[in-house]
Scaffold this motif. Structure first.
Motif, mmCIF file in Angstrom:
data_model
loop_
_atom_site.group_PDB
_atom_site.id
_atom_site.type_symbol
_atom_site.label_atom_id
_atom_site.label_comp_id
_atom_site.label_asym_id
_atom_site.label_seq_id
_atom_site.Cartn_x
_atom_site.Cartn_y
_atom_site.Cartn_z
ATOM 1 N N VAL A 56 31.958 36.108 30.288
ATOM 2 C CA VAL A 56 31.084 35.962 31.446
ATOM 3 C C VAL A 56 30.149 37.151 31.489
ATOM 4 N N ARG A 57 28.866 36.888 31.742
ATOM 5 C CA ARG A 57 27.887 37.961 31.828
ATOM 6 C C ARG A 57 28.054 38.703 33.160
ATOM 7 N N THR A 58 28.293 40.023 33.108
ATOM 8 C CA THR A 58 28.449 40.841 34.309
ATOM 9 C C THR A 58 27.439 41.983 34.286
ATOM 10 N N SER A 59 27.414 42.762 35.347
ATOM 11 C CA SER A 59 26.490 43.891 35.436
ATOM 12 C C SER A 59 26.808 44.982 34.432
ATOM 13 N N THR A 60 28.026 45.014 33.940
ATOM 14 C CA THR A 60 28.436 46.018 32.953
ATOM 15 C C THR A 60 28.537 45.444 31.541
ATOM 16 N N GLY A 61 28.075 44.212 31.336
ATOM 17 C CA GLY A 61 28.146 43.574 30.021
ATOM 18 C C GLY A 61 29.042 42.353 30.029
ATOM 19 N N ASP A 62 29.240 41.765 28.863
ATOM 20 C CA ASP A 62 30.104 40.586 28.758
ATOM 21 C C ASP A 62 31.565 40.975 29.005
ATOM 22 N N ALA A 63 32.252 40.140 29.779
ATOM 23 C CA ALA A 63 33.654 40.388 30.112
ATOM 24 C C ALA A 63 34.401 39.072 30.085
ATOM 25 N N PRO A 64 35.728 39.114 29.820
ATOM 26 C CA PRO A 64 36.508 37.868 29.828
ATOM 27 C C PRO A 64 36.508 37.218 31.209
ATOM 28 N N ASN A 65 36.695 35.921 31.224
ATOM 29 C CA ASN A 65 36.826 35.167 32.454
ATOM 30 C C ASN A 65 37.886 35.821 33.346
ATOM 31 N N PRO A 66 37.537 36.194 34.596
ATOM 32 C CA PRO A 66 38.514 36.886 35.450
ATOM 33 C C PRO A 66 39.735 36.050 35.793
ATOM 34 N N LEU A 67 39.642 34.725 35.677
ATOM 35 C CA LEU A 67 40.785 33.861 35.971
ATOM 36 C C LEU A 67 41.651 33.587 34.747
ATOM 37 N N TRP A 68 41.266 34.131 33.606
ATOM 38 C CA TRP A 68 42.025 33.875 32.381
ATOM 39 C C TRP A 68 43.389 34.557 32.435
ATOM 40 N N GLN A 69 43.394 35.855 32.631
ATOM 41 C CA GLN A 69 44.629 36.630 32.771
ATOM 42 C C GLN A 69 44.443 37.638 33.895
ATOM 43 N N PHE A 70 45.469 37.830 34.693
ATOM 44 C CA PHE A 70 45.375 38.846 35.735
ATOM 45 C C PHE A 70 46.754 39.396 36.046
ATOM 46 N N ASP A 71 46.758 40.644 36.556
ATOM 47 C CA ASP A 71 47.993 41.323 36.945
ATOM 48 C C ASP A 71 48.229 41.136 38.439
ATOM 49 N N GLY A 72 49.482 41.109 38.825
ATOM 50 C CA GLY A 72 49.844 41.008 40.225
ATOM 51 C C GLY A 72 51.074 41.829 40.523
ATOM 52 N N ASN A 73 51.383 41.934 41.807
ATOM 53 C CA ASN A 73 52.519 42.749 42.218
ATOM 54 C C ASN A 73 53.201 42.099 43.417
ATOM 55 N N VAL A 74 54.524 41.937 43.331
ATOM 56 C CA VAL A 74 55.321 41.378 44.412
ATOM 57 C C VAL A 74 56.005 42.517 45.151
ATOM 58 N N GLU A 75 55.882 42.544 46.486
ATOM 59 C CA GLU A 75 56.521 43.589 47.278
ATOM 60 C C GLU A 75 58.005 43.279 47.421
ATOM 61 N N LEU A 76 58.842 44.091 46.805
ATOM 62 C CA LEU A 76 60.278 43.811 46.770
ATOM 63 C C LEU A 76 60.926 43.915 48.141
ATOM 64 N N LEU A 77 60.378 44.752 49.008
ATOM 65 C CA LEU A 77 60.981 44.966 50.317
ATOM 66 C C LEU A 77 60.293 44.163 51.412
ATOM 67 N N HIS A 78 59.575 43.125 51.062
ATOM 68 C CA HIS A 78 58.907 42.308 52.068
ATOM 69 C C HIS A 78 59.934 41.721 53.020
ATOM 70 N N THR A 79 59.630 41.794 54.324
ATOM 71 C CA THR A 79 60.610 41.400 55.334
ATOM 72 C C THR A 79 60.310 40.078 55.981
ATOM 73 N N SER A 80 59.333 39.328 55.488
ATOM 74 C CA SER A 80 59.029 38.030 56.081
ATOM 75 C C SER A 80 60.221 37.091 55.940
ATOM 76 N N PRO A 81 60.553 36.308 56.952
ATOM 77 C CA PRO A 81 61.682 35.380 56.840
ATOM 78 C C PRO A 81 61.459 34.323 55.798
ATOM 79 N N LYS A 82 60.210 34.115 55.423
ATOM 80 C CA LYS A 82 59.931 33.132 54.384
ATOM 81 C C LYS A 82 60.109 33.728 53.000
ATOM 82 N N GLY A 83 60.119 35.045 52.884
ATOM 83 C CA GLY A 83 60.193 35.701 51.577
ATOM 84 C C GLY A 83 61.568 36.015 51.156
#
Length: 459
Positions: free
Chosen positions: A432-459
């Motif tokens: 994908v053409r970006t302001s800093t040059g060609d870059a991979p599709n942002p939806l191709w691969q991405f990092d995430g983080n799950v909060e281990l101590l989340h206190t929601s009753p659904k979690g």
């Protein structure tokens, strides 16, 4: 007064003589600091801390292949702030434990190897001031090294790539000023476990004397904590380890921030730093300096050192387990689904802007995710590389919903990598053409983080 007369005699208190010869902590600190920085290995390491990160980040940022298997490595072409976070991940794993071993783990043992304790005691006349001076000198050198790693990595990234926005771990875009503040705060949070390792290094240096195990103790403790983080430990025990802040700084790069695990990790590390340093101080004061062959505390080192730290770990684990309702691994199906939905919606908007399509908000997308782990009979929780998620979203004016498939590799500390598995035009690999040059599709691969101590009753 004539030559035959004797000078008058004054009745000076006995303590005045000792006061005249007393060496202050400040003077002893300067002396110990000069001793440390005069060592060629310390000078080389300090120089490397101030130069190597900048050179590494600048060189990697110019390469066509990026370290995408490291956190924020895939964004090193897009912004200069990503390179500093890559260095921080490496430093927490290897560099900082080794640096604390080199400095704090050797500051007392060096006197044993050289046999200079009696000379130092005669000059300073106080084991308490000697300990304070050596501890402060070690802290100064360690802070100088950490400052070098921080500023050098930031400078290298900004000079090579530029001051551009940074994509967070939930896909939202951080402005340059926001990214700068969070990067510096992440490095500041990493100081807490570094100080904990430094305290352990002081304890090992005092207790083990000229034995090489004292020098290696902080690195060995850090390695043990890394191995423990890869095991299926209860989340309360994972957070109770003094090195958890080396990992939990990830929570600064989500919106809202996952600050609870980070704050607990920082507090735990600082408590360990204080307790380990205090134990080293008590052990040092009890040492028999009149015996030149006595360079180790033997059983006393185990009793005063290992047992209290083990008790501290158990107490910390108990307090965190009671204070937080999280149990097991802390990684549940509901948490992963929420995290993937949030990241996908943010990244979809970035892709839309880069492809010059009409803008759409996260609320309009209404992204939802359904995740499954392994086969039907497998528990839908915990880490593993067998998570499969299907994301569904809606576009304004389009009746049919869009779907995309991701394969997830979730680690024990809550980090995951989502790998696009179709359709190709949505989360496949293309530039994908970006302001800093060609870059991979942002939806191709991405990092995430799950909060281990989340206190929601659904979690």
């Amino acid at each position: 007064m004539t030559a035959t007369e004797t000078p008058p005699v004054t009745d000076a208190p006995a303590g005045d003589s000792a006061a005249v010869h007393r060496v202050s902590v400040a003077r002893t600190y300067r002396f110990e600091l000069v001793k440390l920085v005069s060592q060629w290995r310390i000078r080389l390491v300090v120089l490397a801390c101030w130069l190597a990160p900048a050179l590494f980040v600048a060189a990697v940022s110019e390469q066509s292949t990026l370290p995408s298997d490291t956190l924020f490595g895939r964004w090193m072409h897009a912004t200069g702030w990503a390179g500093s976070l890559v260095i921080l991940g490496f430093a927490g794993t290897w560099a900082l434990p080794l640096l604390t071993s080199l400095v704090a783990g050797d500051v007392f043992a060096a006197e044993d190897r050289l046999g200079t304790w009696r000379h130092l005691l005669v000059a300073v006349r106080s084991p308490r001031r000697i300990f304070a001076a050596k501890a402060l000198a070690s802290l100064t050198v360690i802070l100088l090294m950490v400052a070098g790693l921080t500023l050098s990595s930031v400078a290298g990234g900004l000079l090579a790539v530029g001051d551009h926005p940074l994509v967070g771990l939930d896909g939202h875009l951080l402005s340059s000023s926001d990214a700068a503040g969070r990067v510096l705060l992440a490095w500041a949070c990493a100081l807490a476990p570094t100080l904990a390792l430094a305290g352990i290094g002081l304890l090992g240096s005092v207790a083990l004397g000229r034995s090489p195990m004292g020098l290696l103790l902080p690195a060995l403790v850090a390695l043990a904590m890394q191995l423990a983080q890869m095991l299926p430990l209860p989340v309360a025990l994972r957070v109770a380890l003094p090195g958890y802040a080396f990992i939990s700084w990830n929570g600064l790069f989500t919106a809202p921030g996952q600050l609870r695990p980070l704050l607990i990790g920082v507090v735990v590390a600082l408590v360990w730093a204080v307790v380990a340093t205090l134990l080293a101080y008590l052990l040092f004061l009890r040492r028999d300096f009149t015996n030149p062959t006595h360079d180790t505390a033997g059983r006393r080192g185990i009793t005063v050192g290992v047992v209290p730290l083990a008790a501290l770990l158990a107490a910390t684990f108990g307090v965190i387990a009671l204070a937080t309702p999280s149990s097991g691994s802390g990684i549940s199906q509901a948490k992963i689904q929420r995290s993937v939905s949030t990241a996908f919606a943010h990244l979809y908007r970035i892709q839309t802007r880069e492809l010059n399509r009409p803008d759409v908000t996260e609320a309009q997308l209404r992204a939802t995710t359904a995740c499954t782990k392994g086969e039907d009979k497998v528990a839908q929780e915990g880490p593993g590389n067998d998570w499969r998620c299907v994301v569904t979203w809606h576009l304004p004016g389009v009746e049919a919903a869009g779907t995309a498939i991701y394969q997830l590799d979730v680690t024990s500390d809550g980090r995951y990598v989502a790998d696009g598995d179709g359709p190709k035009e949505v989360n496949g690999y293309f530039l994908v053409r970006t302001s800093t040059g060609d870059a991979p599709n942002p939806l191709w691969q991405f990092d995430g983080n799950v909060e281990l101590l989340h206190t929601s009753p659904k979690g």
